[in-house]
Design an enzyme around this catalytic site. Sequence first.
Site, short mmCIF file in Angstrom:
data_model
loop_
_atom_site.label_atom_id
_atom_site.label_comp_id
_atom_site.label_asym_id
_atom_site.label_seq_id
_atom_site.Cartn_x
_atom_site.Cartn_y
_atom_site.Cartn_z
N ALA A 82 0.84 -1.21 0.00
CA ALA A 82 0.00 0.00 0.00
C ALA A 82 0.87 1.25 0.00
O ALA A 82 2.01 1.24 0.46
CB ALA A 82 -0.93 0.00 1.21
N ASP A 83 0.30 2.32 -0.53
CA ASP A 83 0.97 3.62 -0.51
C ASP A 83 -0.09 4.71 -0.38
O ASP A 83 -1.14 4.63 -1.02
CB ASP A 83 1.80 3.84 -1.77
CG ASP A 83 2.65 5.09 -1.67
OD1 ASP A 83 3.72 5.01 -1.03
OD2 ASP A 83 2.25 6.14 -2.20
N THR A 84 0.20 5.71 0.44
CA THR A 84 -0.74 6.80 0.68
C THR A 84 -0.12 8.12 0.27
O THR A 84 1.04 8.40 0.60
CB THR A 84 -1.14 6.85 2.17
OG1 THR A 84 -1.77 5.61 2.52
CG2 THR A 84 -2.12 8.00 2.43
#
Length: 210
Positions: A82-84
């Site tokens: 995941a990446d935000t």
Amino acid sequence: MEERPIQVILASSSPRRRDLLREAGVTFTVRTPAAAVDEHLEPDQLAMPAEAAKKLAERKAGAVMQELLAEKPTGMFAVIGADTMVVKDGAVFGKPRNLDDAKRMLRALSGCTHQVVTAVSVWLLAAPEAEEVSMGYRTFADASNVTFRALTDDEIAAYLRCGESFDKAGAYAIQGEGRALVEGYEGSLDTIIGLPVERLLREFPDLKGA
């Protein structure tokens, strides 16, 4: 032949993502790549934040999957990366480099609405035998809007002193002391925190049975 359960691997050291996944009832282990993942993006990639976040999520999950493949495992595996990203007026706010950078970000977000984009990449591996392997992946991005109160310099300084800014995109944590900066939000709170688990389990329901 008895079907083996999926072994879920979270390719992130983020305690926030770990807590969200655990609260959703998913059994998993945490594994991060032995070598640092290249998070550099070209300006044309950053111009499309959702696609940029998806690219980084894929790199993170893909790096762990490559290490797993090298071990010649058997069974069913799901690796979650995941990446935000925090986005305001087309500009991407990553993790602040230092105190001045964190201060700059919070001033820019003060009194405004911005978008938080979290991308998730799930890599699936089926290996009934060590030499019999099939693999695929799917990536999606989810977005929520966050509105900050108008912040004074003293409020920004007080928040920075609490120390939670420096490993957070946009220099704040809505699940921590940073909630006091927020006037409201639209969308999924989990997306803002860093892992949209409701959508994740809707798209990959087998993860919860793992």
